[in-house]
Structures are given as structure tokens and as C-alpha cells.
Design a protein around this motif. Structure first.
Motif, PDB file in Angstrom:
ATOM      1  N   SER A  32       5.553 -13.379   3.170  1.00 52.19           N
ATOM      2  CA  SER A  32       5.540 -11.996   3.819  1.00 52.19           C
ATOM      3  C   SER A  32       6.138 -10.933   2.773  1.00 52.19           C
ATOM      4  N   ASP A  33       6.954 -11.181   1.824  1.00 51.23           N
ATOM      5  CA  ASP A  33       7.473 -10.313   0.940  1.00 51.23           C
ATOM      6  C   ASP A  33       6.518  -9.870   0.078  1.00 51.23           C
ATOM      7  N   GLU A  34       5.727 -10.638  -0.306  1.00 50.44           N
ATOM      8  CA  GLU A  34       4.561 -10.382  -1.222  1.00 50.44           C
ATOM      9  C   GLU A  34       3.741  -9.457  -0.583  1.00 50.44           C
ATOM     10  N   PHE A  35       3.269  -9.799   0.668  1.00 48.76           N
ATOM     11  CA  PHE A  35       2.206  -8.700   1.179  1.00 48.76           C
ATOM     12  C   PHE A  35       2.852  -7.333   1.618  1.00 48.76           C
ATOM     13  N   TRP A  36       4.338  -7.351   1.638  1.00 44.82           N
ATOM     14  CA  TRP A  36       4.808  -6.286   2.097  1.00 44.82           C
ATOM     15  C   TRP A  36       4.934  -5.289   0.888  1.00 44.82           C
ATOM     16  N   ILE A  37       5.260  -5.879  -0.228  1.00 41.03           N
ATOM     17  CA  ILE A  37       5.252  -5.056  -1.568  1.00 41.03           C
ATOM     18  C   ILE A  37       3.917  -4.649  -1.983  1.00 41.03           C
ATOM     19  N   LEU A  38       2.846  -5.627  -1.894  1.00 44.11           N
ATOM     20  CA  LEU A  38       1.456  -5.162  -2.257  1.00 44.11           C
ATOM     21  C   LEU A  38       1.128  -4.105  -1.305  1.00 44.11           C
ATOM     22  N   ALA A  39       1.358  -3.943   0.155  1.00 43.84           N
ATOM     23  CA  ALA A  39       0.787  -2.888   0.818  1.00 43.84           C
ATOM     24  C   ALA A  39       1.735  -1.794   0.309  1.00 43.84           C
ATOM     25  N   GLN A  40       2.970  -1.836   0.245  1.00 40.75           N
ATOM     26  CA  GLN A  40       3.689  -0.758  -0.228  1.00 40.75           C
ATOM     27  C   GLN A  40       3.134  -0.024  -1.396  1.00 40.75           C
ATOM     28  N   ASN A  41       2.763  -0.825  -2.458  1.00 45.42           N
ATOM     29  CA  ASN A  41       2.242  -0.388  -3.694  1.00 45.42           C
ATOM     30  C   ASN A  41       0.897   0.216  -3.391  1.00 45.42           C
ATOM     31  N   ARG A  42      -0.007  -0.320  -2.665  1.00 50.04           N
ATOM     32  CA  ARG A  42      -1.027   0.254  -2.474  1.00 50.04           C
ATOM     33  C   ARG A  42      -1.208   1.677  -1.665  1.00 50.04           C
ATOM     34  N   LEU A  43       0.015   1.733  -0.805  1.00 47.67           N
ATOM     35  CA  LEU A  43       0.006   3.065  -0.081  1.00 47.67           C
ATOM     36  C   LEU A  43       0.481   4.258  -1.012  1.00 47.67           C
ATOM     37  N   THR A  44       1.217   3.693  -1.971  1.00 50.16           N
ATOM     38  CA  THR A  44       1.808   4.881  -2.833  1.00 50.16           C
ATOM     39  C   THR A  44       1.080   4.894  -3.890  1.00 50.16           C
ATOM     40  N   SER A  45      -0.087   4.394  -4.206  1.00 49.99           N
ATOM     41  CA  SER A  45      -1.069   4.565  -5.260  1.00 49.99           C
ATOM     42  C   SER A  45      -1.596   5.975  -5.045  1.00 49.99           C
ATOM     43  N   ASP A  46      -2.286   6.471  -6.297  1.00 53.39           N
ATOM     44  CA  ASP A  46      -3.064   7.718  -6.160  1.00 53.39           C
ATOM     45  C   ASP A  46      -3.907   8.121  -4.929  1.00 53.39           C
ATOM     46  N   THR A  47      -4.365   7.291  -4.443  1.00 52.85           N
ATOM     47  CA  THR A  47      -5.171   7.402  -3.318  1.00 52.85           C
ATOM     48  C   THR A  47      -4.612   7.604  -2.001  1.00 52.85           C
ATOM     49  N   GLY A  48      -3.480   6.875  -2.005  1.00 51.29           N
ATOM     50  CA  GLY A  48      -2.537   6.808  -0.747  1.00 51.29           C
ATOM     51  C   GLY A  48      -3.048   6.506   0.364  1.00 51.29           C
ATOM     52  N   ASP A  49      -4.279   5.599   0.482  1.00 51.16           N
ATOM     53  CA  ASP A  49      -4.844   5.142   1.628  1.00 51.16           C
ATOM     54  C   ASP A  49      -4.896   3.573   1.914  1.00 51.16           C
TER      55      ASP A  49
END
Length: 57
Positions: A32-49
Motif C-alpha cells: 500500500s505504501d508503494e502505491f500511495w507514493i507512486l500515485a502521489q508522484n504521478r499527481l504532482t508530475s508536470d501533467t498533474g493528472d
């Protein structure tokens, strides 16, 4: 200051993407922690989506 605002992602949005990624990965236990961090990183990427990395796979 603008970057800080842009980097803020509501917890519900992170939770939703993390759950979707977890399901797509076959519901592995104990990650769960790995997927939380992955999601957080994707959502704060340049695209933000949350689609930047997913679209390139």
C-alpha cells in the motif's frame, strides 16, 4: 509559492489513484505504501493528472 500550491493534491485524489494502480497491478498484498507514493508522484508530475507514466507503458 505557486509551485507549493500546484504540488498540493487532495488526499482523496491520491487514494483513488493509488487504489486504481493497486488493482491494475493485481491487488498485491503489503504494497500500500508503494502505491500511495507512486500515485502521489504521478499527481504532482508536470501533467498533474496521473496519466504521464501510465500512458507511456
Amino acid at each position: 509559492m505557486r509551485k507549493e500550491f500546484r504540488d498540493f493534491v487532495p488526499e482523496e485524489q491520491i487514494r483513488s489513484l493509488a487504489y486504481r494502480l493497486w488493482e491494475e497491478a493485481g491487488n498485491p498484498e503489503g504494497c500500500s505504501d508503494e502505491f500511495w507514493i507512486l500515485a502521489q508522484n504521478r499527481l504532482t508530475s508536470d501533467t498533474g493528472d496521473g496519466r504521464q507514466e501510465h500512458a507511456t507503458r
